[in-house]
Design an enzyme around this catalytic site. Structure first.
Site, PDB file in Angstrom:
ATOM      1  N   ARG A   1       0.891  -1.382  -0.131  1.00 47.85           N
ATOM      2  CA  ARG A   1       0.074   0.199   0.068  1.00 47.85           C
ATOM      3  C   ARG A   1       0.953   1.336   0.069  1.00 47.85           C
ATOM      4  O   ARG A   1       0.602   1.995  -0.606  1.00 47.85           O
ATOM      5  CB  ARG A   1      -0.938  -0.008   1.202  1.00 47.85           C
ATOM      6  CG  ARG A   1      -1.791   1.123   1.328  1.00 47.85           C
ATOM      7  CD  ARG A   1      -2.574   1.362   2.608  1.00 47.85           C
ATOM      8  NE  ARG A   1      -3.306   2.370   2.689  1.00 47.85           N
ATOM      9  CZ  ARG A   1      -4.283   2.757   3.638  1.00 47.85           C
ATOM     10  NH1 ARG A   1      -4.541   1.849   4.513  1.00 47.85           N
ATOM     11  NH2 ARG A   1      -4.850   3.912   3.527  1.00 47.85           N
TER      12      ARG A   1
ATOM     13  N   ASN B   1     -10.693  -4.259  -1.188  1.00 45.36           N
ATOM     14  CA  ASN B   1     -10.629  -3.187  -2.212  1.00 45.36           C
ATOM     15  C   ASN B   1      -9.657  -3.333  -3.239  1.00 45.36           C
ATOM     16  O   ASN B   1      -8.727  -4.384  -3.159  1.00 45.36           O
ATOM     17  CB  ASN B   1     -10.107  -1.923  -1.577  1.00 45.36           C
ATOM     18  CG  ASN B   1     -10.961  -0.975  -1.035  1.00 45.36           C
ATOM     19  OD1 ASN B   1     -12.309  -1.193  -1.347  1.00 45.36           O
ATOM     20  ND2 ASN B   1     -10.774  -0.650   0.225  1.00 45.36           N
TER      21      ASN B   1
ATOM     22  N   CYS C   1     -19.218  -1.791   1.258  1.00 45.66           N
ATOM     23  CA  CYS C   1     -18.401  -0.548   1.393  1.00 45.66           C
ATOM     24  C   CYS C   1     -18.928   0.228   2.659  1.00 45.66           C
ATOM     25  O   CYS C   1     -20.383   0.077   2.796  1.00 45.66           O
ATOM     26  CB  CYS C   1     -18.157   0.430   0.200  1.00 45.66           C
ATOM     27  SG  CYS C   1     -17.053   1.897   0.501  1.00 45.66           S
TER      28      CYS C   1
ATOM     29  N   HIS D   1     -16.426   3.988  -4.243  1.00 45.95           N
ATOM     30  CA  HIS D   1     -15.449   4.929  -4.098  1.00 45.95           C
ATOM     31  C   HIS D   1     -15.443   6.064  -5.286  1.00 45.95           C
ATOM     32  O   HIS D   1     -14.639   6.809  -5.408  1.00 45.95           O
ATOM     33  CB  HIS D   1     -14.017   4.419  -4.151  1.00 45.95           C
ATOM     34  CG  HIS D   1     -13.635   3.910  -2.891  1.00 45.95           C
ATOM     35  ND1 HIS D   1     -12.416   3.189  -2.424  1.00 45.95           N
ATOM     36  CD2 HIS D   1     -14.456   3.488  -1.808  1.00 45.95           C
ATOM     37  CE1 HIS D   1     -12.469   2.544  -1.332  1.00 45.95           C
ATOM     38  NE2 HIS D   1     -13.862   2.668  -0.998  1.00 45.95           N
TER      39      HIS D   1
ATOM     40  N   TYR E   1     -13.922  10.348  -1.452  1.00 49.30           N
ATOM     41  CA  TYR E   1     -13.100   9.826  -2.655  1.00 49.30           C
ATOM     42  C   TYR E   1     -13.218  10.894  -3.918  1.00 49.30           C
ATOM     43  O   TYR E   1     -12.208  10.872  -4.704  1.00 49.30           O
ATOM     44  CB  TYR E   1     -13.441   8.524  -3.000  1.00 49.30           C
ATOM     45  CG  TYR E   1     -13.008   7.448  -1.970  1.00 49.30           C
ATOM     46  CD1 TYR E   1     -11.663   6.964  -2.195  1.00 49.30           C
ATOM     47  CD2 TYR E   1     -13.700   7.181  -1.292  1.00 49.30           C
ATOM     48  CE1 TYR E   1     -11.189   6.068  -1.194  1.00 49.30           C
ATOM     49  CE2 TYR E   1     -13.342   6.102  -0.108  1.00 49.30           C
ATOM     50  CZ  TYR E   1     -11.956   5.527  -0.288  1.00 49.30           C
ATOM     51  OH  TYR E   1     -11.806   4.724   0.708  1.00 49.30           O
TER      52      TYR E   1
END
Length: 421
Positions: free
Chosen positions: A90, A144, A164, A194, A244
């Protein structure tokens, strides 16, 4: 009833356990299996999970295993919450895109594509194991990028629904502002995972009075501050975008910010160290306050509601989920995966009708869906050219020089996770 959580060694898991315990009348679990390859984390999380169940008087049994096949055997539902490559991967997703002046984020832009390429093959392998163990089991995907992963699962014929926590977060926030029960708040939530907007906030159901104008008028400043967008943007749009959307509406501003501070992954990694130390304390028998800063707020309540509806028909009849479009948004293919209100029962999720979208939203949804189509092709079949095309199609990239450079970076940083390299 048996549930399995793949990625059960996540520091998120005590949030889930707390929800399972508090809401045991909605979802009565006899056995819960936490599955994770990281045995050390699994021991710590599993120990705390058992203490939470014991403190709250839950009669269910919690077991742990690093064997996926053993963990999902006989499960009625399997929750996926895995992170291939962990926080180290990440951290890369959130940093190398910045070198090209593009946003670095774990689900949006080039970093999101990297995560999809790492994740889809692993999820599909797990899903096949679930199908062999119990073809009637439901798969609830919280992994995700949820939209792309859920589409991969559905396309492969699995019984899957994506989940989500953005919508339930807004529902809880609006309910608090309106001083009503969360169950009284119905969101006109529409878009892709998102990439969503709240176009209405109705009291009592889809036909209730729309209180969104009142919320914007009375609480626009605080809502805008939470989203880190100017109040004027919310007023002009007349909607509340998910946070987002800031990556799209203020892309260059976000890039400048991200270049001047540690990545979110670095912050979370440090937080996880602290949490795991706490989880190892044999006297701890509740989720610690620090966990609220980790992310995933209300995830457990959404997961319980969805699992209860899919397994028993006992949850809320209408929930925000990720599922096939099936004509709901007429400008998308039926097999696109959208995030909207849907009727959920033991037969699955069926999207409710959505009124016509303004081109401002429909255009961006269509653009990102095209990217997701190409991203899934790259995740399933590999190849540098497929990666390049997906990046070129993304509205936050869209220039061939950037797409070329980002393709090279993506492959270089993810080589160990890409079977086709």
């Amino acid at each position: 009833m048996k549930l399995a959580v793949v990625g059960g060694g996540s520091t998120y898991t005590p949030e889930l356990i707390d929800g399972f315990s508090r809401l045991r009348d909605t979802l009565p679990i006899e056995e819960l299996v936490l599955v994770d390859p990281a045995a050390d984390r699994l021991d710590l999380v599993g120990g705390l999970a058992r203490r939470i169940f014991a403190k709250q008087g839950h009669p269910g049994r919690i077991t742990t295993t690093s064997d996926v096949d053993a963990g999902v055997a006989g499960a009625d539902a399997v929750l996926l919450q895995l992170r291939v490559g962990g926080q180290a991967a990440r951290n890369q997703d959130e940093t190398w895109p910045l070198e090209c002046g593009c946003v670095g984020q774990e689900t949006t832009g080039a970093g999101g594509l990297a995560k999809a390429l790492r994740t889809v093959p692993v999820v599909l392998d797990i899903a096949e194991r679930v199908r062999r163990a119990n073809p009637d089991a439901w798969i609830i995907d919280f992994t995700n990028p949820v939209g792309i992963v859920t589409r991969a699962l559905l396309q492969a014929g699995h019984k899957a629904v994506g989940l989500c926590n953005v919508a339930i977060g807004f529902q809880r926030r609006f309910a608090k502002l309106l001083d009503v029960a969360p169950s009284d708040v119905y969101l006109e939530h529409v878009g892709l995972n998102h990439l969503t907007w709240e176009r209405g906030v109705r009291l009592g159901g889809p036909d209730g009075a729309d209180l969104l104008p009142r919320l914007l008028a009375e609480h626009g400043d605080s809502l805008a501050a939470d989203l880190r967008l100017p109040r004027a943007v919310l007023d002009r749009l007349g909607v509340v975008p998910s946070y987002y959307l800031r990556y799209f509406y203020a892309h260059d501003e976000v890039v400048r910010e991200l270049r001047t501070k540690p990545s979110r992954a670095a912050e979370v990694a440090e937080m996880e160290k602290q949490l795991l130390e706490m989880y190892g304390d044999p006297t701890l028998d509740e989720k610690p306050e620090l966990l609220s800063k980790r992310g995933g707020a209300f995830y457990s309540e959404a997961a319980v509601d969805l699992a209860a509806s899919l397994l028993r028909g006992g949850g809320s009849p209408v929930q925000v989920v990720n599922t096939y479009n099936n004509g709901t948004l007429p400008f998308l293919a039926d097999d696109a995966v959208i995030e909207v209100q849907a009727r959920v029962d033991t037969s699955g999720a069926a999207p409710l009708p959505v009124s016509e979208l303004d081109p401002l939203y429909a255009g961006l949804i269509a653009n990102v869906t095209a990217y997701e189509d190409l991203a899934l092709e790259a995740a399933l079949h590999g190849g540098r050219d497929r990666v390049f095309k997906a990046l070129l199609a993304h509205p936050l990239i869209g220039q061939y020089e950037y797409a070329e450079a980002l393709t090279d970076q993506l492959i270089a940083h993810n080589r160990e996770h890409l079977a086709w390299v």
